[in-house]
Design a protein around this motif. Structure first.
Motif, PDB file in Angstrom:
ATOM      1  N   ALA A  41       0.875  -1.171   0.000  1.00  0.00           N
ATOM      2  CA  ALA A  41       0.000   0.000   0.000  1.00  0.00           C
ATOM      3  C   ALA A  41       0.911   1.219   0.000  1.00  0.00           C
ATOM      4  CB  ALA A  41      -0.900   0.003   1.225  1.00  0.00           C
ATOM      5  N   LEU A  42       0.776   2.046  -1.004  1.00  0.00           N
ATOM      6  CA  LEU A  42       1.658   3.184  -1.191  1.00  0.00           C
ATOM      7  C   LEU A  42       0.824   4.444  -1.339  1.00  0.00           C
ATOM      8  CD1 LEU A  42       4.614   4.105  -1.861  1.00  0.00           C
ATOM      9  CD2 LEU A  42       4.076   3.598  -4.242  1.00  0.00           C
ATOM     10  N   THR A  43       1.125   5.442  -0.543  1.00  0.00           N
ATOM     11  CA  THR A  43       0.454   6.729  -0.653  1.00  0.00           C
ATOM     12  C   THR A  43       1.479   7.721  -1.178  1.00  0.00           C
ATOM     13  OG1 THR A  43      -0.928   6.231   1.262  1.00  0.00           O
ATOM     14  CG2 THR A  43      -0.799   8.530   0.585  1.00  0.00           C
ATOM     15  N   ILE A  44       1.163   8.353  -2.303  1.00  0.00           N
ATOM     16  CA  ILE A  44       2.066   9.346  -2.877  1.00  0.00           C
ATOM     17  C   ILE A  44       1.375  10.700  -2.808  1.00  0.00           C
ATOM     18  CG2 ILE A  44       3.278  10.116  -4.949  1.00  0.00           C
ATOM     19  CD1 ILE A  44       3.362   7.190  -5.847  1.00  0.00           C
ATOM     20  N   LEU A  45       2.004  11.632  -2.137  1.00  0.00           N
ATOM     21  CA  LEU A  45       1.493  12.990  -2.069  1.00  0.00           C
ATOM     22  C   LEU A  45       2.351  13.842  -2.994  1.00  0.00           C
ATOM     23  CD1 LEU A  45       1.087  13.374   1.797  1.00  0.00           C
ATOM     24  CD2 LEU A  45      -0.602  12.619   0.132  1.00  0.00           C
ATOM     25  N   MET A  46       1.714  14.462  -3.949  1.00  0.00           N
ATOM     26  CA  MET A  46       2.456  15.294  -4.900  1.00  0.00           C
ATOM     27  C   MET A  46       2.007  16.738  -4.718  1.00  0.00           C
ATOM     28  SD  MET A  46       2.725  12.709  -8.187  1.00  0.00           S
ATOM     29  CE  MET A  46       1.808  13.735  -9.204  1.00  0.00           C
ATOM     30  N   GLU A  47       2.929  17.534  -4.246  1.00  0.00           N
ATOM     31  CA  GLU A  47       2.624  18.922  -3.963  1.00  0.00           C
ATOM     32  C   GLU A  47       2.981  19.793  -5.170  1.00  0.00           C
ATOM     33  OE1 GLU A  47       3.793  22.254  -0.635  1.00  0.00           O
ATOM     34  OE2 GLU A  47       4.994  20.457  -0.795  1.00  0.00           O
ATOM     35  N   ILE A  54       0.648  16.112 -15.297  1.00  0.00           N
ATOM     36  CA  ILE A  54       0.660  14.691 -14.988  1.00  0.00           C
ATOM     37  C   ILE A  54      -0.052  13.919 -16.095  1.00  0.00           C
ATOM     38  CG2 ILE A  54       0.005  12.967 -13.279  1.00  0.00           C
ATOM     39  CD1 ILE A  54      -0.052  15.333 -11.245  1.00  0.00           C
ATOM     40  N   GLY A  55       0.667  13.007 -16.733  1.00  0.00           N
ATOM     41  CA  GLY A  55       0.130  12.277 -17.871  1.00  0.00           C
ATOM     42  C   GLY A  55      -1.143  11.503 -17.579  1.00  0.00           C
ATOM     43  N   PRO A  66       6.399  10.199 -15.795  1.00  0.00           N
ATOM     44  CA  PRO A  66       6.200   8.862 -16.372  1.00  0.00           C
ATOM     45  C   PRO A  66       6.205   7.734 -15.339  1.00  0.00           C
ATOM     46  CG  PRO A  66       8.392   9.675 -16.887  1.00  0.00           C
ATOM     47  CD  PRO A  66       7.634  10.816 -16.263  1.00  0.00           C
ATOM     48  N   ASN A  67       7.018   7.833 -14.302  1.00  0.00           N
ATOM     49  CA  ASN A  67       7.055   6.778 -13.288  1.00  0.00           C
ATOM     50  C   ASN A  67       5.763   6.757 -12.470  1.00  0.00           C
ATOM     51  OD1 ASN A  67       9.615   5.902 -14.081  1.00  0.00           O
ATOM     52  ND2 ASN A  67      10.592   7.436 -12.794  1.00  0.00           N
ATOM     53  N   PHE A  68       5.273   7.939 -12.118  1.00  0.00           N
ATOM     54  CA  PHE A  68       3.994   8.010 -11.409  1.00  0.00           C
ATOM     55  C   PHE A  68       2.871   7.472 -12.299  1.00  0.00           C
ATOM     56  CE2 PHE A  68      -0.002  10.214 -10.553  1.00  0.00           C
ATOM     57  CZ  PHE A  68      -0.221   9.805  -9.246  1.00  0.00           C
ATOM     58  N   ASP A  69       2.888   7.837 -13.562  1.00  0.00           N
ATOM     59  CA  ASP A  69       1.867   7.366 -14.503  1.00  0.00           C
ATOM     60  C   ASP A  69       1.857   5.834 -14.569  1.00  0.00           C
ATOM     61  OD1 ASP A  69       1.461  10.054 -15.005  1.00  0.00           O
ATOM     62  OD2 ASP A  69       2.537  10.045 -16.910  1.00  0.00           O
ATOM     63  N   ALA A  70       3.040   5.223 -14.592  1.00  0.00           N
ATOM     64  CA  ALA A  70       3.137   3.752 -14.645  1.00  0.00           C
ATOM     65  C   ALA A  70       2.570   3.131 -13.375  1.00  0.00           C
ATOM     66  CB  ALA A  70       4.591   3.330 -14.863  1.00  0.00           C
ATOM     67  N   LEU A  71       2.911   3.693 -12.212  1.00  0.00           N
ATOM     68  CA  LEU A  71       2.364   3.184 -10.942  1.00  0.00           C
ATOM     69  C   LEU A  71       0.839   3.286 -10.929  1.00  0.00           C
ATOM     70  CD1 LEU A  71       4.785   4.678  -8.255  1.00  0.00           C
ATOM     71  CD2 LEU A  71       4.399   2.257  -8.720  1.00  0.00           C
ATOM     72  N   ILE A  76      -4.409   1.322  -8.076  1.00  0.00           N
ATOM     73  CA  ILE A  76      -5.693   2.005  -7.978  1.00  0.00           C
ATOM     74  C   ILE A  76      -5.397   3.483  -7.799  1.00  0.00           C
ATOM     75  CG2 ILE A  76      -7.789   2.285  -6.618  1.00  0.00           C
ATOM     76  CD1 ILE A  76      -7.478  -0.683  -5.831  1.00  0.00           C
ATOM     77  N   LEU A  77      -5.904   4.288  -8.708  1.00  0.00           N
ATOM     78  CA  LEU A  77      -5.672   5.726  -8.679  1.00  0.00           C
ATOM     79  C   LEU A  77      -6.927   6.419  -8.166  1.00  0.00           C
ATOM     80  CD1 LEU A  77      -3.896   8.196  -9.467  1.00  0.00           C
ATOM     81  CD2 LEU A  77      -5.040   8.133 -11.687  1.00  0.00           C
ATOM     82  N   PHE A  78      -6.787   7.185  -7.110  1.00  0.00           N
ATOM     83  CA  PHE A  78      -7.900   7.961  -6.590  1.00  0.00           C
ATOM     84  C   PHE A  78      -7.994   9.246  -7.410  1.00  0.00           C
ATOM     85  CE2 PHE A  78      -6.653   5.203  -3.181  1.00  0.00           C
ATOM     86  CZ  PHE A  78      -7.857   4.820  -2.610  1.00  0.00           C
ATOM     87  N   GLN A  79      -9.033   9.365  -8.201  1.00  0.00           N
ATOM     88  CA  GLN A  79      -9.195  10.514  -9.093  1.00  0.00           C
ATOM     89  C   GLN A  79      -9.627  11.779  -8.363  1.00  0.00           C
ATOM     90  OE1 GLN A  79      -8.436  10.722 -12.281  1.00  0.00           O
ATOM     91  NE2 GLN A  79      -8.168   8.596 -12.835  1.00  0.00           N
ATOM     92  N   ASN A  80     -10.288  11.629  -7.228  1.00  0.00           N
ATOM     93  CA  ASN A  80     -10.814  12.793  -6.515  1.00  0.00           C
ATOM     94  C   ASN A  80     -10.394  12.797  -5.050  1.00  0.00           C
ATOM     95  OD1 ASN A  80     -12.376  13.948  -8.694  1.00  0.00           O
ATOM     96  ND2 ASN A  80     -13.654  12.126  -8.502  1.00  0.00           N
ATOM     97  N   ALA A  81      -9.129  12.590  -4.797  1.00  0.00           N
ATOM     98  CA  ALA A  81      -8.619  12.617  -3.427  1.00  0.00           C
ATOM     99  C   ALA A  81      -7.843  13.909  -3.237  1.00  0.00           C
ATOM    100  CB  ALA A  81      -7.718  11.414  -3.169  1.00  0.00           C
TER     101      ALA A  81
END
Length: 169
Positions: A41-47, A54-55, A66-71, A76-81
């Motif tokens: 379980a990985l949480t990435i916060l991008m400020e 972001i692609g 590109p690395n974030f896009d691949a992950l 599972i990408l939260f679109q509205n978090a």
């Protein structure tokens, strides 16, 4: 986390009418556990990023992430978090602690009188050493007391730019 802990989390989930994102997470974890595969379980916060940068969010044809896009494509990408917070520390507090901090109410900035338990501390309380947590920060870990705060919250491994050679990109 090991298989036993993850099975417990999945099996303790509600059995009916899960919201779609919860159902997707439960399904993905169950699938991996059934196949004997580990779960991360990985949480990435991008400020300070905008969707156009972001692609995966439909940004420019030449994404700068590109690395974030691949992950995101593999998980599972939260679109509205979204996290409230005008600065890094309050965004972190919102995501990991559920605390809606502000300029003067941050739990990181010397507010040790505030006794909030964040996700790493909650995982440690429930699962002990089976809960392996890390906080990786690309900036100064000492800024706003972030490094010390996450260590007090039970994070096993705290890494910031100070942990790398000055020449590292």
């Amino acid at each position: 986390m090991d298989r036993e802990v993850l099975e417990h989390i999945v099996l303790q989930g509600r059995q009916s009418s899960l919201p779609p994102i919860e159902e997707a997470i439960k399904s993905a974890v169950s699938e991996r556990l059934s196949a004997g595969k580990p779960v991360l379980a990985l949480t990435i916060l991008m400020e300070s990023f905008r969707p156009v940068d972001i692609g995966i969010y439909g940004g420019h044809s030449r994404s700068i992430t590109p690395n974030f896009d691949a992950l995101a494509r593999e998980g599972i990408l939260f679109q509205n978090a979204y996290a409230t917070g005008g600065v890094t520390r309050t965004g972190q507090e919102a995501v990991w602690c559920g605390y809606l901090g502000g300029q003067e109410t941050s739990t990181m900035r010397g507010r040790e009188d505030v006794r909030i338990k964040c996700l790493p501390a909650l995982l440690k309380a429930k699962y002990g050493q089976k809960a392996d947590t890390a906080w990786l920060h690309g900036g100064d870990g000492g800024f706003d007391g972030q490094r010390n705060y996450w260590q007090r919250q039970g994070v096993n491994k705290v890494t910031s730019r100070d942990d790398f050679d000055a020449e590292a990109p």
